[in-house]
Design a protein around this motif. Structure first.
Motif, short mmCIF file in Angstrom:
data_model
loop_
_atom_site.label_atom_id
_atom_site.label_comp_id
_atom_site.label_asym_id
_atom_site.label_seq_id
_atom_site.Cartn_x
_atom_site.Cartn_y
_atom_site.Cartn_z
N THR A 215 0.84 -1.20 0.00
CA THR A 215 0.00 0.00 0.00
C THR A 215 0.87 1.25 0.00
O THR A 215 0.47 2.31 0.47
N MET B 18 -6.98 -0.26 -8.08
CA MET B 18 -7.15 0.80 -7.07
C MET B 18 -6.70 2.14 -7.63
O MET B 18 -7.37 3.16 -7.46
N ALA B 19 -5.53 2.12 -8.26
CA ALA B 19 -4.95 3.38 -8.73
C ALA B 19 -5.80 3.98 -9.85
O ALA B 19 -6.11 5.18 -9.84
N LEU B 25 -11.89 8.70 -9.84
CA LEU B 25 -12.69 9.36 -8.81
C LEU B 25 -12.16 10.76 -8.54
O LEU B 25 -12.92 11.69 -8.28
N PHE B 71 -16.80 3.45 -8.56
CA PHE B 71 -16.82 3.52 -7.10
C PHE B 71 -16.90 2.13 -6.48
O PHE B 71 -16.17 1.81 -5.54
N HIS B 74 -13.60 0.39 -6.82
CA HIS B 74 -12.63 0.96 -5.88
C HIS B 74 -12.86 0.43 -4.46
O HIS B 74 -11.94 -0.03 -3.79
N GLY B 112 -11.47 6.01 3.69
CA GLY B 112 -12.30 5.61 2.56
C GLY B 112 -13.68 5.17 3.00
O GLY B 112 -14.69 5.61 2.44
N HIS B 174 -7.30 11.26 2.57
CA HIS B 174 -7.29 10.12 1.63
C HIS B 174 -6.43 10.46 0.41
O HIS B 174 -5.63 9.65 -0.06
N HIS B 177 -2.30 10.94 0.66
CA HIS B 177 -1.52 9.75 0.32
C HIS B 177 -1.87 9.24 -1.07
O HIS B 177 -0.99 8.83 -1.83
N GLY B 178 -3.15 9.28 -1.41
CA GLY B 178 -3.65 8.61 -2.61
C GLY B 178 -3.03 9.09 -3.91
O GLY B 178 -2.67 8.29 -4.77
N SER B 181 0.57 8.08 -4.16
CA SER B 181 0.57 6.63 -4.24
C SER B 181 0.23 6.16 -5.66
O SER B 181 0.79 5.16 -6.15
N THR B 185 2.25 3.29 -7.87
CA THR B 185 1.56 2.09 -8.34
C THR B 185 1.67 1.94 -9.85
O THR B 185 1.91 0.85 -10.37
C1 HEM Z 1 -15.70 5.53 -0.55
C2 HEM Z 1 -14.90 4.81 -0.22
C3 HEM Z 1 -13.46 4.73 -0.55
C4 HEM Z 1 -12.70 3.73 -0.05
C5 HEM Z 1 -13.16 2.60 0.83
C6 HEM Z 1 -11.36 3.94 -0.54
C7 HEM Z 1 -10.30 3.15 -0.21
C8 HEM Z 1 -9.05 3.24 -0.75
C9 HEM Z 1 -7.95 2.39 -0.42
C10 HEM Z 1 -7.96 1.29 0.62
C11 HEM Z 1 -6.90 2.73 -1.17
C12 HEM Z 1 -5.55 2.04 -1.20
C13 HEM Z 1 -4.57 2.90 -0.56
C14 HEM Z 1 -3.19 2.42 -0.59
O1 HEM Z 1 -2.72 1.93 -1.64
O2 HEM Z 1 -2.59 2.60 0.45
C15 HEM Z 1 -7.33 3.83 -1.98
C16 HEM Z 1 -6.53 4.46 -2.86
C17 HEM Z 1 -6.88 5.56 -3.54
N1 HEM Z 1 -8.13 6.18 -3.46
FE1 HEM Z 1 -9.72 5.63 -2.42
N2 HEM Z 1 -11.31 5.04 -1.32
C18 HEM Z 1 -12.58 5.57 -1.36
C19 HEM Z 1 -12.97 6.70 -2.02
C20 HEM Z 1 -12.14 7.43 -2.79
C21 HEM Z 1 -12.54 8.62 -3.44
C22 HEM Z 1 -13.91 9.32 -3.34
C23 HEM Z 1 -11.47 9.02 -4.14
C24 HEM Z 1 -11.47 10.21 -5.02
C25 HEM Z 1 -10.92 11.19 -5.05
C26 HEM Z 1 -10.38 8.08 -3.94
C27 HEM Z 1 -9.11 8.17 -4.49
C28 HEM Z 1 -8.05 7.27 -4.29
C29 HEM Z 1 -6.72 7.34 -4.90
C30 HEM Z 1 -6.22 8.39 -5.88
C31 HEM Z 1 -6.00 6.24 -4.43
C32 HEM Z 1 -4.56 5.87 -4.78
C33 HEM Z 1 -4.39 4.60 -5.52
C34 HEM Z 1 -3.00 3.97 -5.30
O3 HEM Z 1 -2.61 3.71 -4.19
O4 HEM Z 1 -2.30 3.75 -6.26
N3 HEM Z 1 -10.82 7.12 -3.10
N4 HEM Z 1 -8.64 4.13 -1.71
#
Ligand code: HEM
Ligand code: FES
Lengths: 248, 231
Positions: A215, B18-19, B25, B71, B74, B112, B174, B177-178, B181, B185
């Protein structure tokens, strides 16, 4: 020096374990961490008690056998150092120290601080090699390797396969280990031919062994005794995508 | 097509999932924010935008369905990976320590899931209008919503405004880091560019926070108000 040690004791793979406290005196600050444990074991043996089981082999930081989590950090507090190369001068007199085994599903405990890391061997066996028999060594400079590429491959090749990255990872992921192996071999001419097949097979084997998923928190890079950077994980991700899309 | 399923089930393939869904999103979040900010051009601009969307149901519904699919992927992938990760360390350390991971990186699933909960509430509130009915019911002459009045009335209630601000703070964490990240990825790592991308990702997450929060903030401080003698 005097130390208060809390050490994980577990008689066997299936037996329940617990932390046990030891008060150890007469430690020299020049001792390595493992020599300190040797001292404790001599004392325990003299008292007729069961010595603490822990792994080590070369004791010079190259074999990757030593594997202790010290105060929550694999290989202890010194950056870029294996436990066998960690000296007691980095600890304070009277300090309390917690010693635990690597914790991961693919590393079942054998006894006390000893874990079984053959899961990593199986990942290696899936593709961590060059299968062409290249004959005798080619003439120097007949196969050109750029200096940057050679250095990058060497940086990855520094991996000793100790498993600290897995132990440190919040998800017990093995990606830094696999990334180092895939990159080291894939960067050099001898290993380049099998680069795509290798990354697919090694990742598949890694997943089968039950390692967690990365992660991007980079605890592995922070603890790696050879300071292998997470940029290699990015490189493996790229290779894996390429292999999935284009290789047969 | 077997290789596609195999790819996305693998550890690294799941990360790509995820990415990619995460970054889509993010685009939605940016688009949504741009729409919200129309409120500073006045009630007409915001309402015109809202009515335009509702006058193009094909576009609106295609977007909604695509967004929902992204969504769902994700969230379900996040949960699947989290369960696998928990299974990969059945016994935790007595003395755990963190060297490099951040609050944001460690709480991705937590932020998330809280976001998911808030988004469901947000839909009930503004889209379906079943919460706080006095503020969100239809009010225009033709029965269509006066979105401007709805937003200003809703955020006039400090409880609703605070809940919204809190949710946006979670989004900030979120994405802190996201976004960085995402690049790792995708395999886009380079000693020269990674520090820059990481910085820009954090800056963008802050910008998104400020952009969204500016609306309830302006309502609470009286910068945005209902037209004098309005409904
Ligand atoms: C609603 C529930 C959501 C959940 C449960 C959730 C959960 C997660 C989780 C567990 C990760 C992995 C993080 C990691 O690699 O450490 C992630 C990554 C990410 N999320 Fe979400 N997320 C949610 C909503 C959103 C929304 C609304 C956005 C929009 C902006 C978003 C954008 C991202 C991005 C850009 C990553 C990075 C992907 C990567 O690690 O390469 N997420 N999310
Ligand atoms: S015992 Fe060989 S690396 Fe420590």
């Amino acid at each position: 020096m005097k130390l208060i040690l809390h050490i994980w004791r577990q008689p066997g793979p299936k037996a329940p374990g617990r932390m046990e406290r030891f008060d150890l005196d007469g430690i020299s600050e020049h001792m390595s961490f493992l020599e300190m444990l040797d001292l404790l074991n001599e004392k325990l043996t003299a008292e007729g008690k069961e010595p603490i089981a822990f792994d080590s082999d070369c004791r010079e930081g190259i074999c990757g056998m030593c594997s202790l989590v010290i105060n929550g950090v694999p290989h202890g507090p010194e950056k870029g150092t294996t436990v066998c190369q960690l000296h007691m001068r980095h600890f304070r007199d009277g300090q309390e120290i917690w010693i635990e085994p690597w914790r991961a599903k693919p590393f079942p405990i054998v006894k006390d601080l000893v874990v079984d890391r053959s899961s990593m061997d199986r990942v290696m066996a899936a593709g961590g090699y060059v299968s062409v028999n290249a004959g005798s060594a080619p003439d120097a400079n007949s196969v050109l390797v750029g200096k940057d590429t050679a250095e990058q491959a060497f940086e990855a090749a520094a991996c000793i396969g100790c498993g600290a990255c897995v132990a440190a990872c919040k998800n017990a992921s093995g990606m830094l280990f696999v990334a180092a192996k895939v990159s080291h071999l894939g960067l050099l001419p001898q290993g380049r031919e099998e680069r795509m097949r290798r990354v697919r097979r090694m990742v598949e084997a890694m997943d089968q062994e039950g390692f967690g998923n990365c992660t991007n928190q980079y605890e592995c890079e922070a603890t790696c005794p050879k300071e292998i950077p997470v940029a290699f994980i990015a490189r493996m991700n790229r290779d894996f995508l390429k292999a999935a899309l284009f290789s047969s | 097509m077997g290789w596609v399923a195999t790819f996305f089930r693998s550890s690294i393939g799941s990360k790509f999932l995820m990415a990619l869904t995460g970054i889509l999103l993010l685009f939605f979040v940016l688009g949504h924010m741009t729409g919200n900010l129309l409120i500073f051009q006045g009630a007409e601009a915001l309402n015109a935008y809202a009515h335009w969307l509702h006058d193009h149901p094909k576009f609106l519904w295609t977007s909604r369905i695509v967004l929902l699919a992204i969504f769902v992927i994700h969230v379900t992938t996040a949960i699947r990976l989290k369960l696998e990760n928990m299974a990969a360390r059945p016994v935790s350390y007595v003395k755990g320590r963190t060297l490099k991971a951040t609050l944001a990186s460690r709480s991705m699933v937590f932020t998330g899931l809280l976001l998911l909960a808030y988004i469901l509430f947000h839909l009930l509130h503004f889209t379906l209008g079943v919460v706080q009915k006095d503020a969100t019911g239809p009010s225009g002459p033709g029965g269509e919503k006066d979105v401007y009045a709805m937003v200003v009335t809703s955020f006039g209630n400090p409880v609703y405004a605070a809940g919204y601000i809190l949710a946006i703070a979670l989004l900030w964490l979120h994405l802190w880091h996201g976004i960085a990240s995402f690049f790792q990825t995708m395999g886009w790592s380079h000693p020269r560019w990674t520090p820059l991308f990481t910085f820009l990702g954090k800056a963008l997450s802050l910008l998104i926070f400020l952009g969204y929060v500016s609306v309830p903030f302006s309502v609470l401080t009286g910068l945005l108000k209902l037209p004098a003698g309005g409904n």
